[in-house]
Design a protein around this motif. Structure first.
Motif, PDB file in Angstrom:
ATOM      1  N   MET A  85       0.837  -1.211   0.000  1.00 10.37           N
ATOM      2  CA  MET A  85       0.000   0.000   0.000  1.00 10.37           C
ATOM      3  C   MET A  85       0.863   1.249   0.000  1.00 10.37           C
ATOM      4  SD  MET A  85      -3.109  -0.994   2.646  1.00 10.37           S
ATOM      5  CE  MET A  85      -2.263  -0.162   3.936  1.00 10.37           C
ATOM      6  N   LEU A  86       2.009   1.167   0.656  1.00 15.53           N
ATOM      7  CA  LEU A  86       2.923   2.302   0.726  1.00 15.53           C
ATOM      8  C   LEU A  86       3.458   2.645  -0.655  1.00 15.53           C
ATOM      9  CD1 LEU A  86       4.467   4.314   2.450  1.00 15.53           C
ATOM     10  CD2 LEU A  86       6.155   2.538   2.879  1.00 15.53           C
ATOM     11  N   LYS A  87       3.847   1.632  -1.405  1.00 18.45           N
ATOM     12  CA  LYS A  87       4.367   1.850  -2.756  1.00 18.45           C
ATOM     13  C   LYS A  87       3.292   2.442  -3.653  1.00 18.45           C
ATOM     14  CE  LYS A  87       5.789   0.436  -7.022  1.00 18.45           C
ATOM     15  NZ  LYS A  87       5.031   0.541  -8.233  1.00 18.45           N
ATOM     16  N   ILE A  88       2.074   1.916  -3.548  1.00 20.83           N
ATOM     17  CA  ILE A  88       0.967   2.420  -4.361  1.00 20.83           C
ATOM     18  C   ILE A  88       0.659   3.866  -4.007  1.00 20.83           C
ATOM     19  CG2 ILE A  88      -1.492   2.173  -4.857  1.00 20.83           C
ATOM     20  CD1 ILE A  88      -1.075  -0.891  -4.367  1.00 20.83           C
ATOM     21  N   GLY A 113       9.771  -1.483  -8.944  1.00 17.23           N
ATOM     22  CA  GLY A 113       9.572  -2.281  -7.737  1.00 17.23           C
ATOM     23  C   GLY A 113       8.327  -3.143  -7.771  1.00 17.23           C
ATOM     24  N   GLY A 114       7.831  -3.446  -8.931  1.00 15.94           N
ATOM     25  CA  GLY A 114       6.593  -4.225  -9.060  1.00 15.94           C
ATOM     26  C   GLY A 114       5.457  -3.274  -9.344  1.00 15.94           C
ATOM     27  N   SER A 115       4.804  -3.453 -10.459  1.00 18.25           N
ATOM     28  CA  SER A 115       3.769  -2.505 -10.854  1.00 18.25           C
ATOM     29  C   SER A 115       2.695  -2.389  -9.780  1.00 18.25           C
ATOM     30  CB  SER A 115       3.139  -2.909 -12.183  1.00 18.25           C
ATOM     31  OG  SER A 115       2.269  -4.008 -11.992  1.00 18.25           O
ATOM     32  N   ASN A 116       2.016  -1.264  -9.770  1.00 17.40           N
ATOM     33  CA  ASN A 116       0.952  -1.067  -8.788  1.00 17.40           C
ATOM     34  C   ASN A 116      -0.137  -2.121  -8.923  1.00 17.40           C
ATOM     35  OD1 ASN A 116       2.409   1.090  -7.920  1.00 17.40           O
ATOM     36  ND2 ASN A 116       0.867   2.631  -8.373  1.00 17.40           N
ATOM     37  N   GLU A 117      -0.359  -2.615 -10.135  1.00 15.14           N
ATOM     38  CA  GLU A 117      -1.355  -3.660 -10.322  1.00 15.14           C
ATOM     39  C   GLU A 117      -0.922  -4.952  -9.620  1.00 15.14           C
ATOM     40  OE1 GLU A 117      -0.204  -1.695 -12.802  1.00 15.14           O
ATOM     41  OE2 GLU A 117      -2.020  -0.519 -13.088  1.00 15.14           O
ATOM     42  N   ILE A 118       0.365  -5.273  -9.716  1.00 14.27           N
ATOM     43  CA  ILE A 118       0.878  -6.459  -9.024  1.00 14.27           C
ATOM     44  C   ILE A 118       0.781  -6.256  -7.515  1.00 14.27           C
ATOM     45  CG2 ILE A 118       2.984  -7.775  -8.536  1.00 14.27           C
ATOM     46  CD1 ILE A 118       3.697  -7.400 -11.525  1.00 14.27           C
ATOM     47  N   GLN A 119       1.125  -5.057  -7.049  1.00 12.91           N
ATOM     48  CA  GLN A 119       1.018  -4.772  -5.614  1.00 12.91           C
ATOM     49  C   GLN A 119      -0.424  -4.924  -5.135  1.00 12.91           C
ATOM     50  OE1 GLN A 119       3.585  -4.316  -3.575  1.00 12.91           O
ATOM     51  NE2 GLN A 119       5.019  -4.404  -5.279  1.00 12.91           N
ATOM     52  N   ARG A 120      -1.359  -4.477  -5.945  1.00 15.96           N
ATOM     53  CA  ARG A 120      -2.779  -4.617  -5.581  1.00 15.96           C
ATOM     54  C   ARG A 120      -3.182  -6.094  -5.515  1.00 15.96           C
ATOM     55  NH1 ARG A 120      -3.079   0.349  -8.558  1.00 15.96           N
ATOM     56  NH2 ARG A 120      -4.096   1.946  -7.287  1.00 15.96           N
TER      57      ARG A 120
END
Length: 111
Positions: A40-43, A92-99
């Motif tokens: 969530m922090l990265k997003i 660092g990993g797309s926001n979609e992957i983070q989600r």
């Protein structure tokens, strides 16, 4: 009025992101393992960065590409800032992957 509202929204977004940073910093300071929700922090950080740069470019309008060319630009290149902010949601990993990670590991949603 529309641009003023966008600036206000960005101000709140920055405050929200700062609060999230503080929350995860406390986990780190306590020596605990970062939870899967750290994505969530990265997003929040990358999307806030992009929104702030977009509003900055709108505020600077035609002066956005002239570094120091206008007294109010203060040597800020708004257009370059906007363009460099766009790929940050992929680093660092797309926001979609983070989600997806958050959905599975935190919310326990199915694939």
């Amino acid at each position: 009025p529309d641009l003023r509202a966008k600036v206000s929204e960005c101000t709140l977004d920055v405050k929200d992101a700062a609060a999230l940073y503080r929350a995860f910093a406390e986990i780190f300071k306590a020596g605990k393992a970062m939870p899967p929700s750290v994505g969530m922090l990265k997003i929040a950080a990358t999307e806030t960065y992009q929104r702030v740069c977009t509003v900055l470019a709108q505020l600077m309008s035609e002066w956005g590409r002239i570094v120091g060319g206008h007294p109010q630009s203060a040597g800020v290149d708004g257009a370059t800032m906007l363009l460099t902010s766009l790929p940050s949601s992929i680093y660092g990993g797309s926001n979609e992957i983070q989600r997806n990670v958050i959905a599975k590991a935190v919310l326990h949603l199915p694939d």
